[in-house]
Design a protein around this motif. Structure first.
Motif, PDB file in Angstrom:
ATOM      1  N   ILE A 194     -17.550  20.443  -7.134  1.00  0.00           N
ATOM      2  CA  ILE A 194     -18.133  19.258  -7.741  1.00  0.00           C
ATOM      3  C   ILE A 194     -17.043  18.303  -8.219  1.00  0.00           C
ATOM      4  O   ILE A 194     -17.198  17.076  -8.165  1.00  0.00           O
ATOM      5  N   GLN A 195     -15.904  18.840  -8.650  1.00  0.00           N
ATOM      6  CA  GLN A 195     -14.787  17.983  -9.045  1.00  0.00           C
ATOM      7  C   GLN A 195     -14.233  17.228  -7.842  1.00  0.00           C
ATOM      8  O   GLN A 195     -13.892  16.043  -7.942  1.00  0.00           O
ATOM      9  N   ASP A 196     -14.166  17.918  -6.700  1.00  0.00           N
ATOM     10  CA  ASP A 196     -13.721  17.246  -5.477  1.00  0.00           C
ATOM     11  C   ASP A 196     -14.690  16.138  -5.077  1.00  0.00           C
ATOM     12  O   ASP A 196     -14.281  15.071  -4.610  1.00  0.00           O
ATOM     13  N   VAL A 197     -15.975  16.406  -5.229  1.00  0.00           N
ATOM     14  CA  VAL A 197     -16.987  15.401  -4.897  1.00  0.00           C
ATOM     15  C   VAL A 197     -16.808  14.162  -5.763  1.00  0.00           C
ATOM     16  O   VAL A 197     -16.858  13.022  -5.268  1.00  0.00           O
ATOM     17  N   MET A 198     -16.596  14.364  -7.058  1.00  0.00           N
ATOM     18  CA  MET A 198     -16.417  13.239  -7.976  1.00  0.00           C
ATOM     19  C   MET A 198     -15.161  12.452  -7.626  1.00  0.00           C
ATOM     20  O   MET A 198     -15.145  11.219  -7.687  1.00  0.00           O
ATOM     21  N   ALA A 199     -14.094  13.160  -7.238  1.00  0.00           N
ATOM     22  CA  ALA A 199     -12.851  12.483  -6.871  1.00  0.00           C
ATOM     23  C   ALA A 199     -13.028  11.677  -5.593  1.00  0.00           C
ATOM     24  O   ALA A 199     -12.575  10.536  -5.500  1.00  0.00           O
ATOM     25  N   ARG A 200     -13.715  12.259  -4.585  1.00  0.00           N
ATOM     26  CA  ARG A 200     -13.947  11.535  -3.327  1.00  0.00           C
ATOM     27  C   ARG A 200     -14.857  10.335  -3.540  1.00  0.00           C
ATOM     28  O   ARG A 200     -14.708   9.295  -2.897  1.00  0.00           O
ATOM     29  N   HIS A 201     -15.821  10.477  -4.459  1.00  0.00           N
ATOM     30  CA  HIS A 201     -16.710   9.366  -4.791  1.00  0.00           C
ATOM     31  C   HIS A 201     -15.905   8.165  -5.257  1.00  0.00           C
ATOM     32  O   HIS A 201     -16.152   7.028  -4.844  1.00  0.00           O
ATOM     33  N   LYS A 202     -14.912   8.409  -6.106  1.00  0.00           N
ATOM     34  CA  LYS A 202     -14.088   7.308  -6.608  1.00  0.00           C
ATOM     35  C   LYS A 202     -13.194   6.749  -5.509  1.00  0.00           C
ATOM     36  O   LYS A 202     -12.982   5.532  -5.440  1.00  0.00           O
ATOM     37  N   ASP A 203     -12.670   7.618  -4.645  1.00  0.00           N
ATOM     38  CA  ASP A 203     -11.858   7.123  -3.531  1.00  0.00           C
ATOM     39  C   ASP A 203     -12.656   6.130  -2.686  1.00  0.00           C
ATOM     40  O   ASP A 203     -12.176   5.045  -2.350  1.00  0.00           O
ATOM     41  N   ILE A 204     -13.863   6.535  -2.320  1.00  0.00           N
ATOM     42  CA  ILE A 204     -14.688   5.709  -1.435  1.00  0.00           C
ATOM     43  C   ILE A 204     -15.152   4.444  -2.141  1.00  0.00           C
ATOM     44  O   ILE A 204     -15.184   3.356  -1.557  1.00  0.00           O
ATOM     45  N   MET A 205     -15.505   4.557  -3.418  1.00  0.00           N
ATOM     46  CA  MET A 205     -16.013   3.410  -4.156  1.00  0.00           C
ATOM     47  C   MET A 205     -14.931   2.356  -4.382  1.00  0.00           C
ATOM     48  O   MET A 205     -15.172   1.160  -4.237  1.00  0.00           O
ATOM     49  N   TYR A 206     -13.721   2.812  -4.701  1.00  0.00           N
ATOM     50  CA  TYR A 206     -12.661   1.878  -5.060  1.00  0.00           C
ATOM     51  C   TYR A 206     -11.796   1.442  -3.889  1.00  0.00           C
ATOM     52  O   TYR A 206     -11.058   0.463  -3.992  1.00  0.00           O
ATOM     53  N   SER A 207     -11.834   2.173  -2.782  1.00  0.00           N
ATOM     54  CA  SER A 207     -11.001   1.774  -1.646  1.00  0.00           C
ATOM     55  C   SER A 207     -11.529   0.473  -1.059  1.00  0.00           C
ATOM     56  O   SER A 207     -12.729   0.218  -1.040  1.00  0.00           O
ATOM     57  N   SER A 208     -10.620  -0.352  -0.582  1.00  0.00           N
ATOM     58  CA  SER A 208     -11.010  -1.646  -0.036  1.00  0.00           C
ATOM     59  C   SER A 208     -11.593  -1.489   1.352  1.00  0.00           C
ATOM     60  O   SER A 208     -11.186  -0.614   2.115  1.00  0.00           O
ATOM     61  N   ARG A 209     -12.525  -2.362   1.685  1.00  0.00           N
ATOM     62  CA  ARG A 209     -13.170  -2.307   2.989  1.00  0.00           C
ATOM     63  C   ARG A 209     -12.390  -3.176   3.973  1.00  0.00           C
ATOM     64  O   ARG A 209     -12.939  -4.125   4.553  1.00  0.00           O
ATOM     65  N   THR A 210     -11.126  -2.845   4.153  1.00  0.00           N
ATOM     66  CA  THR A 210     -10.262  -3.688   4.967  1.00  0.00           C
ATOM     67  C   THR A 210     -10.740  -3.767   6.413  1.00  0.00           C
ATOM     68  O   THR A 210     -10.766  -4.839   7.018  1.00  0.00           O
ATOM     69  N   ARG A 211     -11.103  -2.628   6.990  1.00  0.00           N
ATOM     70  CA  ARG A 211     -11.561  -2.643   8.380  1.00  0.00           C
ATOM     71  C   ARG A 211     -12.804  -3.518   8.517  1.00  0.00           C
ATOM     72  O   ARG A 211     -12.899  -4.327   9.440  1.00  0.00           O
ATOM     73  N   HIS A 212     -13.756  -3.375   7.603  1.00  0.00           N
ATOM     74  CA  HIS A 212     -14.969  -4.202   7.663  1.00  0.00           C
ATOM     75  C   HIS A 212     -14.616  -5.678   7.536  1.00  0.00           C
ATOM     76  O   HIS A 212     -15.100  -6.519   8.305  1.00  0.00           O
ATOM     77  N   ASN A 213     -13.774  -6.004   6.557  1.00  0.00           N
ATOM     78  CA  ASN A 213     -13.423  -7.407   6.333  1.00  0.00           C
ATOM     79  C   ASN A 213     -12.718  -8.018   7.536  1.00  0.00           C
ATOM     80  O   ASN A 213     -12.997  -9.157   7.930  1.00  0.00           O
ATOM     81  N   THR A 214     -11.788  -7.278   8.122  1.00  0.00           N
ATOM     82  CA  THR A 214     -11.050  -7.819   9.261  1.00  0.00           C
ATOM     83  C   THR A 214     -11.934  -7.918  10.494  1.00  0.00           C
ATOM     84  O   THR A 214     -11.786  -8.844  11.297  1.00  0.00           O
ATOM     85  N   ASP A 215     -12.870  -6.980  10.665  1.00  0.00           N
ATOM     86  CA  ASP A 215     -13.799  -7.069  11.798  1.00  0.00           C
ATOM     87  C   ASP A 215     -14.680  -8.303  11.680  1.00  0.00           C
ATOM     88  O   ASP A 215     -14.917  -9.018  12.664  1.00  0.00           O
TER      89      ASP A 215
END
Length: 212
Positions: free
Chosen positions: A82-103
Motif C-alpha cells: 500500500i505504501q508503494d501504491v501511494m508513492a506511485r500515485h504521487k509519481d503519476i499525479m505530479y509527473s508532467s504530461r510531456t508526451r501528451h502535450n508535445t503530441d
C-alpha cells in the motif's frame, strides 16, 4: 483555488515575488494555500507539474530552447504494498504530461502547416483580409527543442517524497539535477535549433533518444 482553474505566473506580465514562489510549491495537504492579492492558490502540480502547455500555446514565432525539469517520473516499478501504491500515485499525479502535450502541439503544428500550404495556393487578391493576416502569421512557424530532465527517484523514497525536505534529501536532489544538466549540455546537437520544418523535438537525458 476557488475557481479550480489554472493561473500562470509569468514575469512577462507580472512582477514575481516570494508569494508566487511559495504558491507554486503549495502542495496540499502538507502545505497551506498561499494568498496573493485577494485570491488563494495551491500548486498547479495537482493537475500538471510544469507550464509547458502554457509555453507552447504562446502565439509567437520565436524559436525556443526549453529546459523542462520534472521532479517526479511517470515511469516506475510495479507497486507491491500500500505504501508503494501511494508513492506511485504521487509519481503519476505530479509527473508532467510531456508526451501528451508535445503530441497535441505536433498535431496542431501540422494542421497549421497544411492550412498555410492551402492558403499559399491562392492569389492574395482572392483572400479576405483576415485570411491574408492568417497566412502571414503562419509563414514563419517556430522551431522548438525541449531538453527534458526527469529526476530519477531512489528505491527507498516513499509516499512522503512530495513533502520530505530534509537536508540529505535536498542534497541528493540537487546533485542529481546537476549531473543530469551536465550530461544534457554535453550533447551539443541537442541544444541547437531543429532543422526547419521539424516543428518540435524532445530530448530526454535518461532515454538518450530523440522522441519527437
Amino acid at each position: 483555488m476557488l475557481s479550480g482553474n489554472f493561473i500562470y505566473f509569468d514575469n512577462a506580465h507580472d512582477e514575481i515575488g516570494p508569494e508566487h514562489v511559495m504558491a507554486s510549491g503549495a502542495l496540499p495537504p502538507a502545505l497551506p494555500m498561499v494568498r496573493i492579492g485577494t485570491d488563494h492558490f495551491w500548486d498547479g502540480g495537482i493537475v500538471s507539474n510544469t507550464p509547458l502547455q502554457h509555453l507552447l500555446d504562446q502565439e509567437d514565432a520565436l524559436n525556443s530552447l526549453v529546459f523542462q525539469v520534472d521532479l517526479f517520473s511517470a515511469r516506475g516499478v510495479l507497486p507491491r504494498s500500500i505504501q508503494d501504491v501511494m508513492a506511485r500515485h504521487k509519481d503519476i499525479m505530479y509527473s508532467s504530461r510531456t508526451r501528451h502535450n508535445t503530441d497535441v502541439y505536433r498535431r496542431t503544428h501540422n494542421l497549421k502547416v497544411l492550412l498555410y500550404k492551402a492558403l499559399a495556393k491562392l492569389p492574395d487578391e482572392q483572400l479576405s483580409e483576415e485570411e491574408r493576416k492568417l497566412k502571414a502569421s503562419l509563414r514563419n512557424m517556430p522551431e522548438i527543442a525541449i531538453l527534458h530532465l526527469i529526476y530519477q527517484q531512489k528505491a527507498y523514497e516513499g509516499d512522503a517524497k512530495d513533502h520530505e525536505f530534509s537536508g540529505t534529501s535536498m542534497r541528493e536532489h540537487w546533485t542529481s539535477g546537476y549531473e543530469d544538466t551536465k550530461r544534457a549540455l554535453k550533447r551539443r546537437d541537442w541544444i541547437k535549433m531543429p532543422e526547419e520544418g521539424m516543428g518540435l523535438v524532445v530530448h530526454d537525458v535518461h532515454r538518450e533518444t530523440e522522441w519527437a
